[in-house]
Scaffold this motif. Structure first.
Motif, mmCIF file in Angstrom:
data_model
loop_
_atom_site.group_PDB
_atom_site.id
_atom_site.type_symbol
_atom_site.label_atom_id
_atom_site.label_comp_id
_atom_site.label_asym_id
_atom_site.label_seq_id
_atom_site.Cartn_x
_atom_site.Cartn_y
_atom_site.Cartn_z
ATOM 1 N N LEU A 192 10.916 11.786 -16.109
ATOM 2 C CA LEU A 192 10.591 10.429 -15.649
ATOM 3 C C LEU A 192 9.112 10.124 -15.887
ATOM 4 O O LEU A 192 8.744 9.034 -16.337
ATOM 5 C CB LEU A 192 10.931 10.299 -14.164
ATOM 6 C CG LEU A 192 10.623 8.953 -13.518
ATOM 7 C CD1 LEU A 192 11.609 7.910 -13.999
ATOM 8 C CD2 LEU A 192 10.662 9.040 -12.014
ATOM 9 N N LEU A 227 6.894 -8.181 -8.160
ATOM 10 C CA LEU A 227 6.227 -6.964 -8.631
ATOM 11 C C LEU A 227 7.268 -5.918 -9.045
ATOM 12 O O LEU A 227 8.209 -5.668 -8.305
ATOM 13 C CB LEU A 227 5.361 -6.411 -7.497
ATOM 14 C CG LEU A 227 4.472 -5.222 -7.833
ATOM 15 C CD1 LEU A 227 3.307 -5.646 -8.680
ATOM 16 C CD2 LEU A 227 3.986 -4.557 -6.571
ATOM 17 N N LEU A 255 -0.342 -9.491 -4.209
ATOM 18 C CA LEU A 255 -1.122 -8.726 -5.191
ATOM 19 C C LEU A 255 -1.230 -9.455 -6.522
ATOM 20 O O LEU A 255 -2.287 -9.476 -7.148
ATOM 21 C CB LEU A 255 -0.459 -7.358 -5.407
ATOM 22 C CG LEU A 255 -1.193 -6.409 -6.343
ATOM 23 C CD1 LEU A 255 -2.450 -5.894 -5.687
ATOM 24 C CD2 LEU A 255 -0.304 -5.249 -6.736
ATOM 25 N N TYR A 287 7.618 -5.628 0.892
ATOM 26 C CA TYR A 287 7.428 -5.369 -0.547
ATOM 27 C C TYR A 287 7.229 -6.674 -1.304
ATOM 28 O O TYR A 287 6.284 -6.813 -2.087
ATOM 29 C CB TYR A 287 8.644 -4.613 -1.101
ATOM 30 C CG TYR A 287 8.605 -4.426 -2.596
ATOM 31 C CD1 TYR A 287 7.782 -3.458 -3.159
ATOM 32 C CD2 TYR A 287 9.368 -5.225 -3.440
ATOM 33 C CE1 TYR A 287 7.730 -3.287 -4.524
ATOM 34 C CE2 TYR A 287 9.321 -5.058 -4.804
ATOM 35 C CZ TYR A 287 8.501 -4.095 -5.339
ATOM 36 O OH TYR A 287 8.441 -3.930 -6.692
ATOM 37 N N VAL A 288 8.122 -7.635 -1.020
ATOM 38 C CA VAL A 288 8.019 -8.915 -1.724
ATOM 39 C C VAL A 288 6.716 -9.610 -1.352
ATOM 40 O O VAL A 288 5.993 -10.105 -2.226
ATOM 41 C CB VAL A 288 9.242 -9.806 -1.377
ATOM 42 C CG1 VAL A 288 9.070 -11.201 -1.971
ATOM 43 C CG2 VAL A 288 10.511 -9.174 -1.896
ATOM 44 N N THR A 311 11.974 1.036 -23.610
ATOM 45 C CA THR A 311 11.639 2.356 -24.152
ATOM 46 C C THR A 311 12.854 3.273 -24.136
ATOM 47 O O THR A 311 13.021 4.086 -25.043
ATOM 48 C CB THR A 311 10.488 2.993 -23.367
ATOM 49 O OG1 THR A 311 10.730 2.839 -21.991
ATOM 50 C CG2 THR A 311 9.173 2.387 -23.737
ATOM 51 N N PHE A 313 -1.938 -2.996 -2.042
ATOM 52 C CA PHE A 313 -0.483 -2.863 -2.011
ATOM 53 C C PHE A 313 -0.026 -1.538 -1.415
ATOM 54 O O PHE A 313 0.744 -1.507 -0.461
ATOM 55 C CB PHE A 313 0.079 -3.036 -3.423
ATOM 56 C CG PHE A 313 1.568 -2.897 -3.481
ATOM 57 C CD1 PHE A 313 2.384 -3.931 -3.054
ATOM 58 C CD2 PHE A 313 2.166 -1.734 -3.940
ATOM 59 C CE1 PHE A 313 3.753 -3.798 -3.074
ATOM 60 C CE2 PHE A 313 3.530 -1.600 -3.954
ATOM 61 C CZ PHE A 313 4.330 -2.638 -3.522
ATOM 62 N N TRP A 336 8.599 9.417 -19.465
ATOM 63 C CA TRP A 336 9.152 8.085 -19.753
ATOM 64 C C TRP A 336 8.158 7.005 -19.322
ATOM 65 O O TRP A 336 7.876 6.047 -20.066
ATOM 66 C CB TRP A 336 10.475 7.967 -19.021
ATOM 67 C CG TRP A 336 11.275 6.740 -19.282
ATOM 68 C CD1 TRP A 336 11.046 5.787 -20.228
ATOM 69 C CD2 TRP A 336 12.452 6.345 -18.584
ATOM 70 N NE1 TRP A 336 12.004 4.826 -20.152
ATOM 71 C CE2 TRP A 336 12.879 5.135 -19.155
ATOM 72 C CE3 TRP A 336 13.184 6.885 -17.526
ATOM 73 C CZ2 TRP A 336 14.009 4.466 -18.708
ATOM 74 C CZ3 TRP A 336 14.314 6.221 -17.073
ATOM 75 C CH2 TRP A 336 14.715 5.021 -17.668
ATOM 76 N N ILE A 337 7.595 7.171 -18.121
ATOM 77 C CA ILE A 337 6.616 6.194 -17.632
ATOM 78 C C ILE A 337 5.400 6.179 -18.552
ATOM 79 O O ILE A 337 4.886 5.124 -18.914
ATOM 80 C CB ILE A 337 6.208 6.532 -16.184
ATOM 81 C CG1 ILE A 337 7.364 6.239 -15.232
ATOM 82 C CG2 ILE A 337 4.979 5.738 -15.762
ATOM 83 C CD1 ILE A 337 7.135 6.694 -13.824
ATOM 84 N N ILE A 382 10.289 7.514 -28.226
ATOM 85 C CA ILE A 382 10.091 6.221 -27.580
ATOM 86 C C ILE A 382 9.364 5.273 -28.529
ATOM 87 O O ILE A 382 9.635 4.082 -28.586
ATOM 88 C CB ILE A 382 9.322 6.410 -26.253
ATOM 89 C CG1 ILE A 382 10.280 6.922 -25.186
ATOM 90 C CG2 ILE A 382 8.673 5.108 -25.785
ATOM 91 C CD1 ILE A 382 9.620 7.365 -23.921
ATOM 92 N N GLY A 404 3.751 -7.720 -2.798
ATOM 93 C CA GLY A 404 3.802 -7.831 -4.264
ATOM 94 C C GLY A 404 3.320 -9.177 -4.735
ATOM 95 O O GLY A 404 2.502 -9.284 -5.652
ATOM 96 N N GLY A 416 5.315 6.836 -21.639
ATOM 97 C CA GLY A 416 5.649 6.173 -22.893
ATOM 98 C C GLY A 416 5.807 4.676 -22.768
ATOM 99 O O GLY A 416 5.874 3.974 -23.763
ATOM 100 N N THR A 417 5.882 4.177 -21.541
ATOM 101 C CA THR A 417 6.183 2.756 -21.349
ATOM 102 C C THR A 417 4.964 1.933 -20.945
ATOM 103 O O THR A 417 4.700 0.899 -21.544
ATOM 104 C CB THR A 417 7.256 2.593 -20.253
ATOM 105 O OG1 THR A 417 8.374 3.393 -20.594
ATOM 106 C CG2 THR A 417 7.675 1.153 -20.133
ATOM 107 N N LEU A 418 4.252 2.404 -19.927
ATOM 108 C CA LEU A 418 3.275 1.512 -19.300
ATOM 109 C C LEU A 418 1.890 1.635 -19.927
ATOM 110 O O LEU A 418 1.429 2.739 -20.205
ATOM 111 C CB LEU A 418 3.186 1.817 -17.799
ATOM 112 C CG LEU A 418 4.496 1.654 -17.041
ATOM 113 C CD1 LEU A 418 4.295 2.021 -15.600
ATOM 114 C CD2 LEU A 418 4.998 0.238 -17.156
ATOM 115 N N MET A 424 10.691 -0.219 -19.105
ATOM 116 C CA MET A 424 11.375 1.080 -19.097
ATOM 117 C C MET A 424 12.702 0.990 -19.838
ATOM 118 O O MET A 424 13.087 1.907 -20.566
ATOM 119 C CB MET A 424 11.611 1.542 -17.659
ATOM 120 C CG MET A 424 10.369 1.732 -16.848
ATOM 121 S SD MET A 424 9.518 3.270 -17.098
ATOM 122 C CE MET A 424 10.422 4.350 -16.035
#
Lengths: 211, 384
Positions: B303, A2, B369, B362-363, A13, B326, B306-307, B55, B366, B309-311, A10
């Motif tokens: 930030l 994940l 999920l 986390y792993v 971009t 999660f 930026w996020i 972007i 993740g 513009g990305t996701l 990121m």
């Protein structure tokens, strides 16, 4: 795992963002009113009327045959014939349009008028900045506004214009040759007639001595 | 700088008659906060549009003023002079109240954040509690807007907003509870005071703090309806969600509230995890503290842009899955890691114990999920 996709995205971009300041590959914008991309040769928009020479109304190729008016699918062309004729490019007397209007609010830029015109008189334009401040302005275009020179046509569609120019030059040559031949024949006929006439007068003179 | 500001305020208060001192004092605290953050909002809309443009390989607004800097002014003027349309079948009073009420809690949230040494509008003992309590009322107001519009898109958007905000409030508060636990105080001023010294004393420089910070940022994005969690607005699906039936200045107020909510969350994230107004190194202490606060603020807002513009936007089930499968377990584990950190002496041993604990979970969470999700190239039946 994940989150790896997020980091990859990121990074991409960020590359776009930084690249847009340094690399023109990442910033393809052409700032339109100030900068322009040259129009493509195949580009076409509304039709216009071609004229030869300097005077638009004298050199207009249109002979008011009304083929385009009849073929136009949305019927946006309106033509009225003029009573006076004018000589065309080969010197033959032809009709000319008294009124030639195109309603560009109806025109769908299908190019059928161009396809059917036997005189290469109507061609497609590349002009696209036709906006007006009033919504009823500039929709009906008359023949004075439609007439554009052959030089302009050569500028926007060079290949097509060159072909047509060559064909027309050949036509002019043919017409000139024909005219020359006709003139020669006529001259011969005239000379013959003159000779005959001369012979006749001589004979007449001989017929009536000391009268 | 803070001393100067406080001295100016004290001087003005001296001049005022006694019965005016209480309202005037608070007015002098409130006015800068509102004007500064409203100004930052205007600037952010411009920076965001420019940044998103870059972007996406385009220039962004560049027509109004030099490099488009006056774009917010033009937008604001447009918003003010636009016709205010209210649907005939709308609940007029609630429809009118919603945008105004929405700005109030977001503005109030700024009142407990310390911007510098002694530079905090109200030093509440339970500042963080106040912040979340006030922030929680935004959900009701969003639903007021959606319900009173009498529009199915507005209704859907409001219901989505409620579902999202309630789900994400849990990890938001859980991840900040770790900080409260470690600092031993609910007061934001005390939480900042714990993080004095260099950046190694900030909460983000600990394993639980780092994970908590990421969880907090994610939940803050969702709380303020920002991309990639902007499904309550979801332009491509439900027009503008609860803002569908709003126009003119009321719409601008929604927009303002949304950004101010994000700014308040950013301010809280800085206070909780990034050492508040403290400098990253002790020798940089001569730089005025509010500048550090707003510097960190600018970095976090960048930030967020930026996020954005990305996701791409999450689907509703993915959104809920992320929160409940999660983020909530993860924040509970962060909780345990914080306790481990405290009892293991905050040294090397604590690092050795906490890091695998957080990384492993986390792993595990993740993969759990994303289990069963097949990521492959999309095949179009007709578009190719």
């Amino acid at each position: 795992m994940l989150g790896t996709g997020i980091i990859k995205g990121m990074a991409q971009t960020a590359k776009n963002f930084v690249g847009s300041y340094s690399d023109p590959k990442y910033l393809t914008t052409v700032e339109y009113p100030e900068q322009r991309v040259p129009t493509k040769e195949n580009n076409r928009n509304f039709p216009f009327l071609v004229f030869d020479g300097e005077e638009a109304m004298v050199g207009l190729r249109c002979v008011a045959c009304q083929i385009c008016e009849k073929e136009c699918p949305p019927q946006c062309i309106y033509i009225e014939k003029d009573k006076n004729k004018k000589p065309d490019f080969v010197g033959k007397d032809q009709f000319q349009p008294a009124v030639f209007d195109i309603d560009i609010s109806v025109c769908m830029s299908c190019q059928i008028c161009v396809e059917v015109c036997p005189f290469d008189a109507i061609k497609m334009d590349t002009e696209f900045e036709l906006s007006q401040t009033n919504r009823f302005d500039g929709l009906l275009i008359n023949k004075h506004q439609l007439a554009k020179s052959n030089d302009y046509y050569r500028g926007i569609h060079p290949t097509e214009a060159a072909e047509i120019d060559a064909a027309r030059a050949a036509d002019v040559k043919k017409a000139a040759a024909k005219a020359a031949a006709k003139a020669k024949a006529e001259a011969e006929k005239k000379a013959k007639a003159a000779a005959e006439a001369a012979a006749k007068t001589e004979a007449d003179a001989a017929d009536t001595p000391e009268s | 700088m803070e001393a100067l500001l406080i001295a100016i305020k004290a001087r003005i208060l001296e001049l005022a008659p006694e019965f005016l001192q209480f309202p005037l004092g608070h007015l002098l605290s409130i006015t800068p906060v509102i004007s500064v953050f409203a100004g930052i909002f205007a600037l952010t809309t411009w920076i965001e549009r420019k940044g998103l443009g870059r972007i996406q390989n385009r220039l962004g607004p560049n027509r109004v003023g030099p490099v488009g800097i006056l774009q917010p002014v033009a937008d604001g003027l447009k918003m003010i002079f636009k016709e205010d349309v209210v649907p005939r079948s709308a609940d007029k009073i609630v429809h009118f109240l919603a945008p105004i009420l929405l700005v109030i809690p977001t503005m109030l949230a700024f009142s407990v954040i310390p911007y510098g040494n002694r530079l905090v509008p109200i030093d509440l003992d339970a500042g963080i509690l106040f912040f979340f309590a006030i922030g929680g009322s935004a959900e009701l107001i969003v639903f007021m807007a959606g319900w009173s519009s009498r529009n199915k898109y507005a209704m859907l958007g409001a219901m989505r907003a409620i579902a999202q905000m309630i789900s994400y409030e849990v990890p938001l508060i859980l991840s900040s509870i770790v900080v409260i636990m470690m600092a031993g105080s609910l007061s934001l001023v005390d939480i900042v005071a714990v993080q004095t010294g260099g950046f190694w004393n900030w909460h983000v420089a600990t394993p639980w703090g780092f994970v908590g910070f990421l969880l907090f940022l994610t939940a803050a994005l969702a709380e303020s309806n920002r991309s990639p969690f902007d499904i309550p607005e979801a332009e491509s699906e439900i027009i503008a969600g609860h803002m569908t039936e709003y126009s003119g200045f009321k719409y601008a107020l929604f927009f303002l509230a949304e950004y101010l909510g994000l700014f308040a969350m950013t301010g809280l994230a800085i206070t909780l995890f990034l050492g508040g107004f403290h400098a990253p190194f002790p020798f940089l202490n001569w730089v005025p503290a509010p500048l550090w606060f707003f510097g960190k603020f600018a970095i976090l807002v960048a930030l967020f842009i930026w996020i954005r513009g990305t996701l791409p936007r999450l689907r509703m089930d993915q959104l809920m899955g992320l929160a409940w499968k999660f983020m909530i377990p993860m924040s509970l584990i962060t909780f345990a890691a914080g306790a481990t950190w405290h009892y293991a002496g905050k040294g090397l041993l604590a690092w050795i114990l906490c890091t695998p604990m957080l990384l492993g979970s986390y792993v595990y969470l993740g993969t759990a999920l994303t289990k069963g999700q097949k990521v492959s190239k999309r095949v179009y039946r007709f578009a190719d």
